[in-house]
Scaffold this active site. Structure first.
Site, PDB file in Angstrom:
ATOM      1  N   ASP A   1      12.603  -7.744   9.807  1.00 23.19           N
ATOM      2  CA  ASP A   1      11.458  -7.158  10.524  1.00 23.19           C
ATOM      3  C   ASP A   1      11.887  -6.452  11.809  1.00 23.19           C
ATOM      4  O   ASP A   1      12.822  -6.886  12.477  1.00 23.19           O
ATOM      5  CB  ASP A   1      10.441  -8.263  10.846  1.00 23.19           C
ATOM      6  CG  ASP A   1       9.110  -7.682  11.298  1.00 23.19           C
ATOM      7  OD1 ASP A   1       8.749  -6.580  10.830  1.00 23.19           O
ATOM      8  OD2 ASP A   1       8.445  -8.322  12.122  1.00 23.19           O
TER       9      ASP A   1
ATOM     10  N   ASN B   1       2.645  -4.934   2.063  1.00 28.21           N
ATOM     11  CA  ASN B   1       3.165  -3.700   2.665  1.00 28.21           C
ATOM     12  C   ASN B   1       2.650  -2.427   1.980  1.00 28.21           C
ATOM     13  O   ASN B   1       2.823  -1.320   2.512  1.00 28.21           O
ATOM     14  CB  ASN B   1       4.708  -3.702   2.678  1.00 28.21           C
ATOM     15  CG  ASN B   1       5.304  -4.650   3.707  1.00 28.21           C
ATOM     16  OD1 ASN B   1       6.374  -5.225   3.503  1.00 28.21           O
ATOM     17  ND2 ASN B   1       4.638  -4.829   4.848  1.00 28.21           N
TER      18      ASN B   1
HETATM   19  C1  IPE Z   1       7.286  -8.976   6.771  1.00 28.31           C
HETATM   20  O1  IPE Z   1       7.183  -8.039   7.766  1.00 28.31           O
HETATM   21  C2  IPE Z   1       7.615  -8.331   5.458  1.00 28.31           C
HETATM   22  C3  IPE Z   1       8.956  -7.807   5.321  1.00 28.31           C
HETATM   23  C4  IPE Z   1       9.917  -7.889   6.214  1.00 28.31           C
HETATM   24  C5  IPE Z   1       9.247  -7.182   4.074  1.00 28.31           C
HETATM   25  P1  IPE Z   1       5.786  -7.376   8.162  1.00 28.31           P
HETATM   26  O2  IPE Z   1       6.065  -6.414   9.259  1.00 28.31           O
HETATM   27  O3  IPE Z   1       5.131  -6.825   6.946  1.00 28.31           O
HETATM   28  O4  IPE Z   1       4.937  -8.617   8.661  1.00 28.31           O
HETATM   29  P2  IPE Z   1       3.687  -8.686   9.631  1.00 28.31           P
HETATM   30  O5  IPE Z   1       2.706  -7.640   9.162  1.00 28.31           O
HETATM   31  O6  IPE Z   1       4.189  -8.399  11.006  1.00 28.31           O
HETATM   32  O7  IPE Z   1       3.189 -10.092   9.517  1.00 28.31           O
HETATM   33  C1  IPE Z   2      10.386  -4.316   8.366  1.00 29.08           C
HETATM   34  O1  IPE Z   2      10.185  -3.555   9.504  1.00 29.08           O
HETATM   35  C2  IPE Z   2      10.435  -3.503   7.100  1.00 29.08           C
HETATM   36  C3  IPE Z   2       9.291  -3.728   6.199  1.00 29.08           C
HETATM   37  C4  IPE Z   2       8.325  -4.571   6.393  1.00 29.08           C
HETATM   38  C5  IPE Z   2       9.265  -2.962   4.974  1.00 29.08           C
HETATM   39  P1  IPE Z   2       8.735  -3.081   9.936  1.00 29.08           P
HETATM   40  O2  IPE Z   2       8.453  -1.761   9.292  1.00 29.08           O
HETATM   41  O3  IPE Z   2       7.713  -4.118   9.698  1.00 29.08           O
HETATM   42  O4  IPE Z   2       8.961  -2.858  11.483  1.00 29.08           O
HETATM   43  P2  IPE Z   2       7.946  -3.192  12.644  1.00 29.08           P
HETATM   44  O5  IPE Z   2       7.588  -4.633  12.525  1.00 29.08           O
HETATM   45  O6  IPE Z   2       6.774  -2.292  12.460  1.00 29.08           O
HETATM   46  O7  IPE Z   2       8.711  -2.888  13.886  1.00 29.08           O
HETATM   47 MG    MG Z   3       6.942  -5.637  10.849  1.00 30.71          MG
END
Ligand code: IPE
Ligand code: IPE
Ligand code: MG
Length: 234
Positions: A14, A62
């Site tokens: 993340d 997602n």
């Molecule tokens: C968790 O991250 C999912 C992945 C890393 C694939 P998210 O960015 O989707 O989680 P939330 O929305 O902050 O809980």
């Molecule tokens: C994790 O990074 C990747 C996925 C969840 C696919 P994020 O895209 O959630 O990055 P932040 O949390 O918005 O910074």
């Molecule tokens: Mg995220």
């Protein structure tokens, strides 16, 4: 009892979007850099002797993201599949956690092909969770259990925790020992809910693209100092 080395480490990758934002780059640039980090950490963890390594790459939630971001993530994923197909690492088994049916035939064939081709390797198991949700995993296992009772010689009372674990996407893996979440959030976000029942959880404020092998060493050291009681007394 102090545990030494984790057998199964799971990562919630993340912070890619925030990494890009801090640099005035599009979110997709963060995902690309996150992909590089994934490759580096997967290799380092494997070389460090970790037997089971799972990465959360894309959740069932997602799909709510803007289409261009989802498309870019799928493109990165597809590139990784091609790369993995070309250079099969003859030590690691590769598995995918999540429902593959949402993907096109081409991508699905690449995923199942890689799983088949790497089935024989057991030095290390690398799992990529894509279109994965912890609740979806449990509901699917419950449906599978229901079908076994209906169609096979299985009675509801035969379904215990061990049997149920074998119906999850992670049937080839032991429970998670160490769950690592970089990116600053302190939540599980529907990752391996059943499998992390007794996982030690390590949160890091580092964004995933900045996560280094040294950070992994620190997480493993943290794990080594935990007293895992599993409900028992010390
Ligand atoms: C968790 O991250 C999912 C992945 C890393 C694939 P998210 O960015 O989707 O989680 P939330 O929305 O902050 O809980
Ligand atoms: C994790 O990074 C990747 C996925 C969840 C696919 P994020 O895209 O959630 O990055 P932040 O949390 O918005 O910074
Ligand atoms: Mg995220």
């Amino acid at each position: 009892m102090k545990s030494n080395k984790p057998v199964h480490i799971a990562f919630i990758m993340d912070g890619n979007g925030r990494w890009a934002k801090k640099r005035n780059l599009p979110r997709n640039a963060g995902h690309k850099k996150g992909g590089d980090t994934f490759r580096e950490i997967a290799k380092y963890a494997r070389d460090s002797g970790i037997k089971y390594i799972t990465f959360f790459a894309f959740s069932t939630e997602n799909w709510k993201r803007p289409k261009d971001e989802v498309d870019a993530l799928m493109k990165l994923f597809s590139e990784y599949l091609d790369e993995a197909s070309k250079q099969v690492d003859e030590k690691s088994r590769l598995i995918f956690l999540g429902d593959k049916d949402v993907f096109g035939d081409d991508m699905k064939a690449k995923m199942t092909g890689l799983e088949q081709k790497s089935k024989q390797y057991d030095a290390c198991t690398l799992a990529l969770a894509i279109n994965y949700g912890g609740r979806a995993d449990i509901v699917r296992a419950a449906r599978r259990a229901g079908k076994l009772c209906r169609d096979k010689d299985i009675r509801p009372e035969d379904i215990d925790e061990n049997f149920f674990s074998g119906l999850l996407y992670t049937s080839a893996m032991p429970d998670v020992d160490l769950l690592i979440r970089p990116g600053g959030e302190r939540r599980i976000s529907n990752f391996l809910l059943w499998q992390s029942a007794y996982a030690e959880i390590y949160f890091s404020d580092k964004l995933w693209p900045d996560f280094t092998p040294h950070d992994l060493d620190e997480a493993i050291e943290y794990f080594g100092n935990r007293d895992r009681r599993f409900g028992n007394t010390a």
